[in-house]
Enzyme design. Structure first.
Site: not given
Ligand code: DAT
Ligand code: MG
Length: 149
Positions: A9, A49, A57, A85, A91, A102, A112, A115, A126
């Site tokens: 990222k 996304y 968020f 993962r 996350t 992370r 973080n 991805h 994806e």
């Molecule tokens: P991951 O990246 O671990 O697959 P995710 O798909 O649930 O996590 O979310 C995508 C991204 O969105 C994540 O890397 C960071 C952001 N994110 C997720 N949950 C969040 C939250 N509760 N507050 C702020 N940012 C968040």
């Molecule tokens: Mg995700």
């Protein structure tokens, strides 16, 4: 063999951590079958996304992921999705296990670093968002028999 999509990222690119992060996946034994530096535009970010649309968020996430170049990788290996993962960690970096990317380099959920696709359907969705078929390379490494059983 299973494929997964990784994004290094904007924060990781800006902080000079491309090599460190690529190195972790490489040393793990995963085979890189696609890799490029690119700037994600807003339309691609919103598609990638889309599952998070409407969440609080979501808009900050779109701004962040489009804010600076990223490195995208397609990785291949047995259980590549789960292995990636686990290599990334939880996350929220504050909750990620020590030794994960992370945890070792991050503090906050919105920065973080990396991805990784979260399941087979996600990976299948994806990978083509970021790579045309002719950008993926199928090959073998001389060490594969020392990594894949
Ligand atoms: P991951 O990246 O671990 O697959 P995710 O798909 O649930 O996590 O979310 C995508 C991204 O969105 C994540 O890397 C960071 C952001 N994110 C997720 N949950 C969040 C939250 N509760 N507050 C702020 N940012 C968040
Ligand atoms: Mg995700």
């Amino acid at each position: 063999m299973e494929h997964t999509l990784v994004i290094i990222k904007p924060d990781a690119v800006q902080r000079g951590l491309i090599g460190e992060i690529v190195g972790r996946f490489e040393r793990r034994g995963l085979r890189i079958v696609g890799m490029k530096l690119m700037q994600i535009d807003e339309a691609l970010a919103r598609r990638h996304y889309a599952v998070h649309e409407g969440k609080p968020f979501y808009e900050p996430l779109i701004s962040y992921i489009t804010s600076s170049p990223v490195v995208v990788m397609a990785l291949e290996g047995n259980d590549a999705i789960e292995v990636v993962r686990r290599t990334m960690g939880a996350t929220n970096p504050a909750e990620a296990a020590p030794g994960t990317i992370r945890a070792d380099f991050g503090l906050e959920i919105g920065r973080n670093l990396v991805h990784g696709s979260d399941g087979p359907e996600t990976a299948a969705f994806e990978e083509p968002l970021f790579f045309d078929k002719d950008e993926l390379v199928s090959y073998e490494r001389a060490v594969d028999r020392w990594i894949f059983e």
